[in-house]
Design a protein around this motif. Structure first.
Motif, PDB file in Angstrom:
ATOM      1  N   MET A 110      13.351   0.059  -5.943  1.00 54.54           N
ATOM      2  CA  MET A 110      11.977   0.195  -6.312  1.00 54.54           C
ATOM      3  C   MET A 110      11.325   0.479  -5.920  1.00 54.54           C
ATOM      4  SD  MET A 110       9.789  -1.137  -8.170  1.00 54.54           S
ATOM      5  CE  MET A 110      10.247  -2.310  -9.064  1.00 54.54           C
ATOM      6  N   LYS A 111      10.677   1.515  -6.150  1.00 55.62           N
ATOM      7  CA  LYS A 111       9.800   2.289  -4.473  1.00 55.62           C
ATOM      8  C   LYS A 111       9.035   1.719  -4.088  1.00 55.62           C
ATOM      9  CE  LYS A 111       6.846   5.322  -6.003  1.00 55.62           C
ATOM     10  NZ  LYS A 111       6.596   6.741  -7.139  1.00 55.62           N
ATOM     11  N   THR A 112       8.908   2.231  -2.673  1.00 57.61           N
ATOM     12  CA  THR A 112       7.839   1.047  -1.540  1.00 57.61           C
ATOM     13  C   THR A 112       7.641   1.972  -0.446  1.00 57.61           C
ATOM     14  OG1 THR A 112       8.838  -0.437  -2.138  1.00 57.61           O
ATOM     15  CG2 THR A 112       7.145  -0.527  -0.427  1.00 57.61           C
ATOM     16  N   ILE A 113       5.862   2.564  -0.800  1.00 62.55           N
ATOM     17  CA  ILE A 113       5.136   3.358  -0.055  1.00 62.55           C
ATOM     18  C   ILE A 113       4.706   2.416   1.279  1.00 62.55           C
ATOM     19  CG2 ILE A 113       3.347   4.655   0.453  1.00 62.55           C
ATOM     20  CD1 ILE A 113       4.643   6.726  -2.355  1.00 62.55           C
ATOM     21  N   THR A 114       4.412   2.482   2.389  1.00 63.71           N
ATOM     22  CA  THR A 114       3.428   1.858   2.818  1.00 63.71           C
ATOM     23  C   THR A 114       2.365   1.923   3.490  1.00 63.71           C
ATOM     24  OG1 THR A 114       5.832   0.010   3.299  1.00 63.71           O
ATOM     25  CG2 THR A 114       4.011   0.008   4.724  1.00 63.71           C
ATOM     26  N   ARG A 115       1.133   1.660   3.646  1.00 58.03           N
ATOM     27  CA  ARG A 115      -0.045   2.366   3.981  1.00 58.03           C
ATOM     28  C   ARG A 115       0.166   1.357   5.168  1.00 58.03           C
ATOM     29  NH1 ARG A 115      -6.004   3.602   1.140  1.00 58.03           N
ATOM     30  NH2 ARG A 115      -4.099   4.429  -0.656  1.00 58.03           N
ATOM     31  N   ILE A 159     -12.151  13.049  11.375  1.00 60.40           N
ATOM     32  CA  ILE A 159     -13.198  11.902  10.757  1.00 60.40           C
ATOM     33  C   ILE A 159     -12.711  10.768   9.510  1.00 60.40           C
ATOM     34  CG2 ILE A 159     -15.230  13.956  10.568  1.00 60.40           C
ATOM     35  CD1 ILE A 159     -13.933  14.063   7.864  1.00 60.40           C
ATOM     36  N   HIS A 160     -11.344  11.291  10.374  1.00 57.93           N
ATOM     37  CA  HIS A 160     -10.482   9.774   9.441  1.00 57.93           C
ATOM     38  C   HIS A 160      -8.980  10.349   9.184  1.00 57.93           C
ATOM     39  CE1 HIS A 160      -9.436   6.662   6.389  1.00 57.93           C
ATOM     40  NE2 HIS A 160      -8.850   7.760   5.554  1.00 57.93           N
ATOM     41  N   LYS A 161      -8.246   8.703   9.333  1.00 56.83           N
ATOM     42  CA  LYS A 161      -6.716   9.577   9.644  1.00 56.83           C
ATOM     43  C   LYS A 161      -6.160   8.014   8.806  1.00 56.83           C
ATOM     44  CE  LYS A 161      -6.531   8.125  14.053  1.00 56.83           C
ATOM     45  NZ  LYS A 161      -6.481   7.713  15.830  1.00 56.83           N
ATOM     46  N   GLU A 162      -4.938   8.606   8.250  1.00 59.43           N
ATOM     47  CA  GLU A 162      -4.242   7.373   8.153  1.00 59.43           C
ATOM     48  C   GLU A 162      -2.062   7.387   7.693  1.00 59.43           C
ATOM     49  OE1 GLU A 162      -4.248   4.599   6.742  1.00 59.43           O
ATOM     50  OE2 GLU A 162      -5.777   4.633   5.389  1.00 59.43           O
ATOM     51  N   LYS A 163      -1.938   7.279   8.043  1.00 61.28           N
ATOM     52  CA  LYS A 163      -0.528   6.860   8.065  1.00 61.28           C
ATOM     53  C   LYS A 163       0.461   6.205   7.070  1.00 61.28           C
ATOM     54  CE  LYS A 163       1.213   6.514  12.233  1.00 61.28           C
ATOM     55  NZ  LYS A 163       1.276   5.930  13.560  1.00 61.28           N
ATOM     56  N   PHE A 164       1.830   7.141   5.912  1.00 63.70           N
ATOM     57  CA  PHE A 164       2.029   6.302   4.968  1.00 63.70           C
ATOM     58  C   PHE A 164       3.267   6.282   5.043  1.00 63.70           C
ATOM     59  CE2 PHE A 164      -1.312   8.503   3.635  1.00 63.70           C
ATOM     60  CZ  PHE A 164      -2.344   7.034   2.181  1.00 63.70           C
ATOM     61  N   GLU A 165       4.699   5.386   5.038  1.00 62.40           N
ATOM     62  CA  GLU A 165       6.242   5.622   5.173  1.00 62.40           C
ATOM     63  C   GLU A 165       6.107   5.470   4.040  1.00 62.40           C
ATOM     64  OE1 GLU A 165       7.375   3.653   9.073  1.00 62.40           O
ATOM     65  OE2 GLU A 165       9.450   3.589   8.360  1.00 62.40           O
TER      66      GLU A 165
END
Length: 437
Positions: free
Chosen positions: A1-6, A140-146
């Motif tokens: 199962m694909k899982t991407i965590t923000r 102005i914005h930032k985000e992280k995914f894994e």
């Protein structure tokens, strides 16, 4: 199962109040794609991914970093709202820059700049983006995914969706899927892939003719016509496990399913009473209502986005033309009058236009407004069929033989930026999945 965590969300509203005051309003680029040249896409630069970990990385990890940057650029450039700005060595040398700076991006015309950083904890890839306003040089914005490394393409698509959502307020379409039919050893099997044709997966392997796929509104199911039992019947496929369930197996033709926007009804073609007519079924295949009563052949139903009307094809006036009726089968009106053969209507999610094919010497793709005015030809090289709107209404996927074999192509709703998605032939019947939240 694909899982991407923000991993983190940085209080956009709270932070943006201050930053927007410094860098100007960001959401001013929201807008509907129009044919007029007054709508100019916003220029944005995407830098190469930088590794910020401390451990040794493999060549495969380096490839993932390059691919993530390339996917993000391609996604944003596909959006009608953005235009990717590229950097070349001549510019760097001319400006005496050792590495690209925010001021350099501004000189190139970029309104925004995306900086990317990667780490590889265990079997995962962790990717972070930082979004800068080039004019003010402020973040102005930032985000992280894994996610696991094998799902890096999905991660890059989700990042593109996040950037589009932040800058425009609109939901991105880059995590959407497309379903289509592909020739496999003389049969027609159902496949699914990312919107850009990558990560293809075969859904049916029943060695039969399968056609006319359509997604349920939640994207979990695909309804389609199959000849697996020798006669055309309507099946429902669960995309998570490829299981198939028979929905409509009435005597005669059971074909062309179209799920209503609320997911409760299926418009389709049945010939159980001797003629090809439009019916509505419930999700279990029980007939709700017969909608058309004509000596002619009625086919290809497509719902309006509000679920109040259905467009369809009928040859009741002697040649196939596009008609519209309300969802109860009343108030039928003819929509197309140009051309002797018009078929395969698809109602735009915006609700204002219907695309369809028209055969002259070749099959062309047209669109017309819902009052039958403003007729436009969108694709006229080779035989072009099966137009289907993207869920944001900005793009149309279709099949075309312009290079000899039938492949999948995309264009914007005005017929511009036509691009090939597949290259090995045998493709038809493409449809977009709904938006993924």
């Amino acid at each position: 199962m694909k899982t991407i965590t923000r991993l983190f969300f940085f209080g956009v509203l709270l932070i943006s109040t201050t930053l927007f005051a410094q860098s100007g309003p960001v959401r001013d680029i929201r807008g509907r794609l129009t044919e007029k040249s007054s709508f100019e896409p916003t220029k944005i630069g995407v830098e190469e991914v930088r590794y910020v970990g401390i451990n040794y990385i493999t060549a495969a990890d380096s490839l993932i970093m390059r691919e993530c940057g390339a996917i993000l650029r391609k996604d944003l450039d596909f959006s009608p709202y953005f235009e990717i700005v590229l950097v070349d060595s001549f510019f760097m040398k001319h400006m005496e820059l050792q590495e690209m700076t925010l001021l350099g991006w501004k000189w190139l015309g970029s309104a925004y700049v995306v900086r990317l950083e990667a780490e590889f904890p265990g079997d995962n890839v962790r990717l972070r983006y930082r979004l800068f306003a080039a004019d003010s040089e402020k973040e102005i914005h930032k985000e992280k995914f894994e996610t696991n490394k094998i799902y890096y393409r999905a991660l890059a698509h989700e990042m593109a969706d996040d950037i589009v959502k932040f800058l425009t307020g609109d939901q991105g379409i880059f995590r959407c899927k497309i379903a289509y039919i592909k020739h496999v050893r003389g049969n027609k099997e159902l496949f699914i892939s990312d919107y850009d044709g990558f990560d293809e997966r075969q859904l049916t392997n029943n060695k039969a003719i399968n056609i006319s796929p359509t997604f349920s509104p939640d994207g979990e199911y695909i309804f389609f016509t199959s000849y697996v039992d020798g006669f055309p019947k309507i099946y429902m496929l669960t995309t998570s496990d490829n299981s198939m369930n028979l929905i409509a197996g009435y005597p005669g033709i059971n074909a062309a399913p179209a799920v209503s926007p609320d997911g409760k009804q299926i418009a389709c073609v049945l010939s159980k009473d001797g003629n090809s007519e439009i019916y509505t079924l419930d999700r279990k295949g029980k007939i709700i209502k017969r909608l058309t009563y004509s000596w002619a052949i009625e086919s290809s139903p497509t719902w309006s986005p509000d679920g109040k009307e259905i467009a369809f094809t009928s040859d009741r006036t002697g040649s196939p033309q596009i008609y519209v009726m309300d969802a109860e089968g009343l108030n039928v009106r003819r929509l197309t009058f140009e051309g002797k053969y018009n078929d395969s209507p698809c109602w735009s999610p915006r609700g204002d236009r219907i695309s369809y094919i028209s055969r002259d010497r070749i099959f062309k793709i047209y669109s017309v407004d819902i009052n039958g005015r403003d007729l436009r030809v969108l694709a006229e090289i080779g035989d072009n069929e099966n137009p289907h709107f993207s869920p944001d209404g900005n793009h149309i996927i279709f099949s075309s033989t312009r290079w000899g074999q039938s492949d999948l192509y995309m264009m914007d709703l005005f017929g511009r930026k036509q691009q090939r998605i597949t290259t090995d032939g045998g493709y038809s019947n493409p449809v977009w999945s709904p938006l993924r939240k």
